[in-house]
Structure formats: structure tokens, C-alpha cells
Design a protein around this motif. Structure first.
Motif, PDB file in Angstrom:
ATOM      1  N   UNK A 180       3.462   5.526  -5.972  1.00  0.00           N
ATOM      2  CA  UNK A 180       3.154   5.087  -7.396  1.00  0.00           C
ATOM      3  C   UNK A 180       2.077   6.351  -7.922  1.00  0.00           C
ATOM      4  N   UNK A 181       0.917   6.181  -7.101  1.00  0.00           N
ATOM      5  CA  UNK A 181      -0.237   6.965  -7.426  1.00  0.00           C
ATOM      6  C   UNK A 181       0.068   8.449  -7.387  1.00  0.00           C
ATOM      7  N   UNK A 192       0.816  -1.192  -0.107  1.00  0.00           N
ATOM      8  CA  UNK A 192       0.068  -0.149  -0.046  1.00  0.00           C
ATOM      9  C   UNK A 192       0.749   1.263  -0.035  1.00  0.00           C
ATOM     10  N   UNK A 193       1.931   1.258   0.608  1.00  0.00           N
ATOM     11  CA  UNK A 193       2.756   2.183   0.772  1.00  0.00           C
ATOM     12  C   UNK A 193       3.379   2.498  -0.654  1.00  0.00           C
ATOM     13  N   UNK A 199       2.248   1.751  -3.482  1.00  0.00           N
ATOM     14  CA  UNK A 199       0.936   2.158  -4.359  1.00  0.00           C
ATOM     15  C   UNK A 199       0.692   3.525  -4.052  1.00  0.00           C
ATOM     16  N   UNK A 200       0.883   3.837  -2.715  1.00  0.00           N
ATOM     17  CA  UNK A 200       0.658   5.276  -2.693  1.00  0.00           C
ATOM     18  C   UNK A 200       1.713   6.236  -3.455  1.00  0.00           C
ATOM     19  N   UNK A 233      -0.289  -2.972  -6.019  1.00  0.00           N
ATOM     20  CA  UNK A 233      -1.592  -3.244  -6.482  1.00  0.00           C
ATOM     21  C   UNK A 233      -2.529  -3.385  -5.325  1.00  0.00           C
TER      22      UNK A 233
END
Lengths: 104, 243, 308
Positions: free
Chosen positions: C257-258, C251-252, C254-255, C308
Motif C-alpha cells: 500500500x505505501x 505488514x506485507x 501495508x508495505x 495498518x
């Protein structure tokens, strides 16, 4: 929705061992047919649930033709129809008995 | 309910929550009973954009860094997801999905997550925010929906009056707190006239978080009679067919 | 244009959900749970004078892939747009919960395959459908937490819209074709709400540039881009190396990345602008080249998207 059941006698039971099959999809202009063996040898029972009202006589004609052509004795057919044309209905009926007859 | 009124009612012992840029709320508060909680939210019916979703997700990840199991209360008044070509081009689904994932992860890591809906929430914005918390509470002013009736009328090609009439016979599609509570989405409905919000929040925070029991709730309340039974049947036959 | 070598192979886009399942799994290995003969159907469609389907447009079960047990769910996009509704949603949720519970037992599966083909929530059952999406997301994440990857396969007529797009984003991996589309709000709904100047839904090229598989793969919104034949989907489903865990590290990542995506491309107006900023050669021609050339170009970007 309009629902009715048509019963007929077939000359012969439908060959094959497969217990059931489903063909088609309830898309616009299409229908699905669930076919199940009942254990009876010559009776055919067809239940139609259709979104198009007032076409029972057309269904009866198509089904009489289908029973004469494929002799689906011992089969219950349950139909959900979303406005399929008679030629599509016949195609799916033949497809359904073909799967029951030929596929394991 | 305004954010200030809601915060005062929920946290009479004090809070540091402010409404910042993009109408994002954040801060900490002291719940009745003395538990410190993290508070995040959206104010003024602001549509959920990729920017708001990623900011909220980032703040939750910061809370998770401390690993202190601090409860997280999400106060939501968001409208729908923002509807622009630009947001969709940038992959809005990933931003909304990321927010839902991070809220779910917080719950899995021992943070009690409570969603309090005090305004509107619709469609994907509803799924990504309050519906992702362990317990969803509706307070005065809450108006959850999937889609408003005029839009449903357009898509289903049914006259609005017909839809309104059908909505009186079933909670299955109509917007609003009552239908969504009947289907199990809303755990509790709180009205200010009906008792002290801070004590109720303390009770919810102290409760052991439920597993996802919303289908059972929907069955018990009669608004979603089949879902739980069907899910159970599939699970039972899954086990039966193995090996 | 359809390349010569796949012109005669079964197309995923044209196939029914049942045919897709048969094409992905080892031949004859599929066992359906709560199949059509059980007649578990939507009780709500009659209120709208709409015909039901024996499977409510959701087919769930288990089977084998290269001899390994897998759970599989497929939406029939041609029935009610493959929508999430009370029964269709509960079948999926039941399968996912059972898959999560099976982890570590003799009944466990090596993966869950989600053959998404959905316009989102079924509006005739809007509340049940919306909840089904939320329950599905929670159940998908529980399956991932149990160490079982969930793979989304997207290339059907209905795409993955609305709640379906959020479900896709919660899977371990997203596999897409050119025809696959993912978007929260559909172009027609954006046009209805905001006008044609915001999103002209009749401009098919624009719709595909914004929501289609090529754009998603280049931006990192999909992990794998494949040709549209059924065999390519089977090959992609077999390749399940190193799926990301659902945990704080993912989740980190992905944070970050987004966040970076918004920083780099947040002011772009159309996808060719993004592709130009990625230094892709001939950005305007991305939509025109064939699948083989696109797959080559995608590989040249280094295209591995973690998180993801």
C-alpha cells in the motif's frame, strides 16, 4: 512559581456527597482546581500554585468573595494557575463547588 | 566512526554489507561465534525519507520471509526525519510508523534485533529505527537527540545559556549518549578503546532479548526515576478496578 | 462553516479531555486510574518555572462502551500541548501494558481507545518523552498482538504531531475529523528549518490541505472520517468491526500500500494534484464542501484502506 495557602472559615459546610472534583485546565490564562472534602465542617483551605508572581492580595480578595458567596465549608481546594484573570478564577471556583454540591 | 571502520570492528570474520543508493546499507555478516546476521542501516547522516523507510521495511519483510530467526543488526547514522512539505503530504508518519512496526514484528517473530547507533539520530527518525530494536547500543560517534538545544531554546523561549546550565543538573532533556543512557534508552555504550566490539556484539546476540525494560533501566540509573513506578501503579489499579 | 444540524452539539475540538471521555463512554461508566487526587505530577516542570497539572495532561482508566469494557486514555491538548513526558507517558504505557496482560482473563477489555491530542514530545522532558513514545508504540503493538484493537481518535486542538503521529500510525484504526491533523514535523518547525518557501505555516489552508483529516482520509492515512461532534466520535468508537491484526500479512499489505502511494503520487506537489490523479471530481473544491458532501465523496472513492 509562587505557592501560598489561604485559610478561611465558611458559615456552613458545603452540601452534597461527592468526595472530590476537578475543574479547569492548566492552559494559558486558565487554571485547574482540585476540590476535596476534608471532613471538617466550616474550615476552607486553598493552596495556590501560580506562574504569576506577586498577586497574593488579589487572590485573597477573590477567595474572600468566593467563600462569602458559596460557603464551601469542609473543602480543600488546590489550584494550579497559569495566569488566569480574577473573573476566570471566580468562575472556576463556583463551577467546582457546584460540581461537588450537585453531581453524584 | 565510518561505516567501513564500524563493519570491520563488528564483523572481523567477514561481511557483504555495502552502502547503496540513498545511503542505505544492506548485506549479511558473520558475527564472532559463527552466527550469520542480516545487516541493514543508514549512512552519512542521511535524513529519513519515506523512500528510505519503505526500502528498509521491505528488506526486513524479505528477511522475515525465510522464517529462520536470523538476527538483524541495524546500523544507524540518520540525522532527523526529512523535513519537507512533500514528505508530510505523502504521510511520512505512516512510513516511519511502518518501519517501527516491522522492526518490532521481527523481534516478536524470534529475530534478535540490535540497533547500533554510530552517528546522529533525532526525533521521529530515532523512534522509527534504533529505538524500535530490542537492544540499543551507542558506539563512538553516536549522538542521539530528540531536538538540538538551540531548537529547544526557540520552542521553550529560554536563553540557550540557561538551557545549557539546566542540562548540567538533569539528563531529562539534554541531547547526547550519556543523558539518553541515564534515562534508559541506550542499553550499553561501547568505545573502541574499551574492548573488542565483535565479542561484545556476540554476547548481546546470544542474550535472551529483554522485554521492554527501559523504564526499569532509567530508574536504576537515576535518569528517569518515576516512569517505571507510575506505569506499575497504573497497571496494578487497572487489575484492581476490573469487574 | 458548521452545518446547522450539529451547531448545537458538543464539539470534540472545543471539549476538554475529560469531557471527551464522558461523551464517548456509556454515561457514568468511567473509572479513572491514578486520578488527580493521587497528585502524580511532572517533577520536571518546576525547573522551567512552569505550573504542573494534577493529571500531567493524561487521563487513563476503564469504562464501558455499549456495556463492553474498554480501556481509554485521553491527552489534554490544552496543557503543555498534550505532550508525551515522563509521567504522562508512563500512565499511558502502564494502561497499555495492563490491557495486553488482561487478554484472556476476566479483566480483559474489548478495545483500547486513544484520544490523541498532542504536539508530540514535551521538550522540557525531551528524553523521557521520546522514550515514552517508543514504549507506547511497543505497548500498543503488544495490545494488538494480544488480539485487542487499539483505536486512535483524532480531532483535538493539538492534533497528532511528532511522536504522536507515529503512535497513531501504529494503532489498528485511525478516526479523524476535518480539524484533526497528523504530521511528523509541524509546519512551523519545517518553516523554521527550511524556510517559508518550503512550507508557509501561516498559510492555514495549505497546512490543512497537507495535514488535515480530509487529505489523510483520501490518501489512506486515516480509516474513518467523521463530523466533529462528540456523538460522532462515540459512534465511530463503537464500530470496531474486523480490526486488522498486527501480523506479517498486515505488514506485507501495508508495505504494498505505501510503496504504491509513492509510485503514484511521489512527484505531486500539493494535495489537489493527488486528488486529480485519483480522478476525484472537482479536486480544488474538496476543502470547500461541507462534511456531509465530503463523506459522500469519500465513500464514492471506495475508500477502504486495508493494512495498518
Amino acid at each position: 512559581m509562587e505557592t501560598f495557602t489561604i485559610r478561611a472559615q465558611a458559615p456552613r459546610p458545603l452540601p452534597g456527597t461527592r468526595a472530590q472534583a476537578i475543574v479547569g485546565v492548566v492552559a494559558s490564562g486558565n487554571l485547574e482546581i482540585l476540590l476535596e472534602r476534608t471532613g471538617e465542617t466550616d474550615a476552607v483551605e486553598i493552596t495556590v500554585e501560580t506562574a504569576s508572581h506577586g498577586y497574593r492580595t488579589v487572590w485573597e480578595a477573590v477567595i474572600a468573595d468566593f467563600v462569602a458567596r458559596s460557603s464551601p465549608g469542609g473543602i480543600r481546594l488546590s489550584i494550579h494557575d497559569n495566569g488566569a484573570r480574577p473573573d476566570t478564577v471566580m468562575l472556576r471556583l463556583m463551577q467546582g463547588t457546584n460540581v461537588l454540591e450537585k453531581q453524584p | 566512526m565510518t561505516p567501513a571502520d564500524l563493519l570491520a570492528a563488528l564483523f572481523p570474520s567477514g561481511h557483504t554489507v555495502v552502502v547503496g543508493p540513498d545511503n542505505i546499507m544492506s548485506g549479511t555478516a558473520l558475527a564472532t561465534g559463527g552466527t550469520e546476521v542480516a545487516v541493514l542501516g543508514i549512512a552519512n547522516a542521511t535524513p529519513l525519507s519515506p523512500e528510505i523507510a519503505i526500502t528498509l521495511a521491505g528488506q526486513i519483510l524479505d528477511i522475515l520471509r525465510a522464517d529462520d530467526r536470523k538476527p538483524i543488526v541495524l546500523l544507524i547514522d540518520t540525522a532527523s526525519q526529512r523535513m519537507t512539505r512533500r514528505d508530510e503530504m505523502l504521510g511520512l508518519y505512516e512510513y516511519l510508523g511502518h518501519l517501527a512496526k516491522v522492526i518490532t514484528l521481527a523481534g516478536a517473530r524470534g529475530h534478535r534485533t540490535v540497533g547500533i547507533l554510530y552517528g546522529t539520530a533525532a526525533a521521529g527518525a530515532f523512534i522509527a529505527t534504533t529505538l524500535a530494536t530490542q537492544t540499543l547500543i551507542a558506539v563512538d560517534g553516536a549522538h542521539p537527540s530528540v531536538m538540538d538545544l538551540p531548537s529547544i531554546a526557540r520552542v521553550t523561549k529560554l536563553p540557550l545559556e540557561t538551557l545549557e546550565e539546566k542540562a548540567r543538573t538533569t539528563p531529562i532533556f539534554a541531547p547526547g549518549v550519556a543523558p539518553l543512557a541515564a534515562t534508559g534508552a541506550v542499553a550499553e555504550i561501547w568505545t573502541a578503546a574499551n574492548g573488542d566490539l565483535s565479542h561484545r556484539l556476540a554476547t548481546v546476540l546470544a542474550a535472551i532479548p529483554p522485554a521492554d525494560d527501559r523504564d526499569q533501566l532509567g530508574a536504576a540509573r537515576g535518569g528517569r526515576k518515576l516512569a517505571h513506578d507510575v506505569a506499575e501503579k497504573v497497571a496494578a489499579s487497572f487489575a484492581g478496578e476490573a469487574g | 462553516m458548521i452545518p446547522q444540524d450539529i451547531a448545537h452539539e458538543p464539539s470534540w475540538y472545543e471539549s476538554s479531555a475529560r469531557a471527551r471521555i464522558d461523551g464517548v463512554l456509556d454515561p457514568g461508566s468511567f473509572t479513572e486510574l491514578l486520578g488527580p487526587q493521587c497528585r502524580i505530577m511532572s517533577p520536571h516542570l518546576a525547573l522551567f518555572d512552569l505550573p504542573p497539572a494534577f493529571d500531567d495532561g493524561m487521563i487513563v482508566g476503564r469504562g464501558l462502551l455499549d456495556g463492553h469494557p474498554v480501556a481509554v486514555a485521553a491527552q489534554e491538548g490544552q496543557f503543555m500541548g498534550g505532550t508525551f513526558a515522563e509521567v504522562s507517558g508512563a500512565k499511558l504505557v502502564g494502561l497499555l501494558r495492563a490491557a495486553a496482560a488482561s487478554a484472556g482473563t476476566s479483566q480483559t477489555v474489548s478495545a483500547v481507545l486513544l484520544l490523541l491530542d498532542t504536539g508530540g514530545v514535551r521538550l522540557q522532558e525531551a528524553n523521557a518523552g521520546e522514550l515514552a513514545v517508543s514504549e507506547t508504540i511497543r505497548a500498543v503493538l503488544a495490545v494488538r498482538q494480544a488480539g485487542i484493537p487499539v483505536i486512535a481518535l483524532i480531532g483535538g486542538r493539538a492534533g497528532a504531531f511528532g511522536g504522536g503521529s507515529l503512535v497513531a500510525s501504529c494503532c489498528s484504526r485511525i478516526v479523524m475529523t476535518e480539524q484533526g491533523r497528523i504530521s511528523v514535523t509541524g509546519p512551523e518547525v519545517i518553516e523554521t528549518n527550511k524556510g517559508a518557501e518550503e512550507f508557509d505555516s501561516r498559510d492555514r489552508a495549505l497546512v490543512w490541505r497537507v495535514t488535515g483529516g480530509r487529505s489523510r482520509a483520501l490518501l489512506g492515512g486515516a480509516d474513518r472520517y467523521i463530523r466533529g461532534d462528540v456523538a460522532s466520535f462515540r459512534a465511530a468508537a463503537r464500530d470496531r468491526a474486523n480490526p486488522p491484526a498486527f501480523d506479517i500479512d498486515t505488514m506485507r499489505a501495508e508495505q504494498v500500500r505505501l510503496e504504491k502511494r509513492l509510485e503514484r503520487y511521489g512527484d505531486c506537489h500539493d494535495t489537489p494534484e493527488i486528488w486529480a490523479r485519483m480522478n476525484l471530481p472537482d479536486p480544488a473544491g474538496i476543502s470547500e464542501i461541507d462534511d456531509a458532501a465530503f463523506i459522500e465523496r469519500l465513500a464514492a472513492t471506495g475508500g477502504a484502506h486495508d493494512a495498518r
